[in-house]
Motif scaffolding. Structure first.
Motif, mmCIF file in Angstrom:
data_model
loop_
_atom_site.group_PDB
_atom_site.id
_atom_site.type_symbol
_atom_site.label_atom_id
_atom_site.label_comp_id
_atom_site.label_asym_id
_atom_site.label_seq_id
_atom_site.Cartn_x
_atom_site.Cartn_y
_atom_site.Cartn_z
ATOM 1 N N MET A 1 0.854 -1.180 0.000
ATOM 2 C CA MET A 1 0.000 0.000 0.000
ATOM 3 C C MET A 1 0.896 1.239 0.000
ATOM 4 N N ASN A 2 0.583 2.150 -0.853
ATOM 5 C CA ASN A 2 1.301 3.420 -0.912
ATOM 6 C C ASN A 2 0.979 4.215 0.353
ATOM 7 N N PRO A 3 1.984 4.699 1.070
ATOM 8 C CA PRO A 3 1.697 5.456 2.296
ATOM 9 C C PRO A 3 0.747 6.629 2.084
ATOM 10 N N ASN A 4 0.776 7.246 0.909
ATOM 11 C CA ASN A 4 -0.123 8.372 0.653
ATOM 12 C C ASN A 4 -1.574 7.943 0.498
ATOM 13 N N ASP A 5 -1.820 6.648 0.316
ATOM 14 C CA ASP A 5 -3.182 6.135 0.192
ATOM 15 C C ASP A 5 -3.791 5.732 1.533
ATOM 16 N N GLN A 15 -0.691 -0.841 9.398
ATOM 17 C CA GLN A 15 0.372 -1.058 8.411
ATOM 18 C C GLN A 15 1.746 -1.113 9.091
ATOM 19 N N ILE A 16 1.961 -0.223 10.036
ATOM 20 C CA ILE A 16 3.234 -0.225 10.768
ATOM 21 C C ILE A 16 3.379 -1.517 11.562
ATOM 22 N N ASP A 17 2.322 -1.927 12.250
ATOM 23 C CA ASP A 17 2.375 -3.161 13.035
ATOM 24 C C ASP A 17 2.629 -4.380 12.144
ATOM 25 N N ALA A 18 2.013 -4.405 10.982
ATOM 26 C CA ALA A 18 2.228 -5.519 10.048
ATOM 27 C C ALA A 18 3.666 -5.522 9.543
ATOM 28 N N ALA A 21 5.940 -6.846 12.222
ATOM 29 C CA ALA A 21 5.868 -8.309 12.302
ATOM 30 C C ALA A 21 6.727 -8.945 11.203
ATOM 31 N N ARG A 22 6.697 -8.381 10.007
ATOM 32 C CA ARG A 22 7.530 -8.907 8.915
ATOM 33 C C ARG A 22 9.004 -8.703 9.225
ATOM 34 N N LEU A 23 9.355 -7.532 9.782
ATOM 35 C CA LEU A 23 10.748 -7.288 10.160
ATOM 36 C C LEU A 23 11.213 -8.288 11.220
ATOM 37 N N MET A 24 10.364 -8.593 12.188
ATOM 38 C CA MET A 24 10.735 -9.552 13.222
ATOM 39 C C MET A 24 10.914 -10.951 12.629
#
Length: 99
Positions: A1-5, A15-18, A21-24
């Motif tokens: 997802m584009n941050p501007n959307d 989105q940040i939490d997801a 989770a991917r970074l972890m």
């Protein structure tokens, strides 16, 4: 997802939490690779810390940060902490594997 959307803070936070989770999950993959590095180093009598490799990894991170428009000094700092933790992880493994 584009941050501007992203329409609102709850959606942004999702989105940040997801992403976190991917970074972890990626960090867990890195952790497993560090365990394997310790196994290989143990079999070859290598030390956990290899200064040339530390500097190579940091140089790679700085280059990637610059290419992505991020602060290379910040990511240098973060990665040196990550590398120190990885070396500690390897040293614990090496102590178990070596008499």
């Amino acid at each position: 997802m584009n941050p501007n959307d992203i329409p609102d803070m709850p959606t942004l936070r999702e989105q940040i939490d997801a992403l976190d989770a991917r970074l972890m999950a990626l960090m867990a993959d890195r952790h497993a690779l560090i365990d394997r590095a310790a196994q290989i180093k143990s079999g070859n009598g290598m030390p956990a810390r290899i200064d040339e490799r530390v500097e190579e990894v940091v140089a790679n991170v700085r280059r990637h940060a610059t290419q992505l428009g991020l602060d290379p000094d910040l990511y240098d700092h973060i990665w040196r902490r990550l590398i120190d933790a990885a070396i500690d992880q390897e040293e614990r493994q090496l102590k178990k594997d070596r008499p």
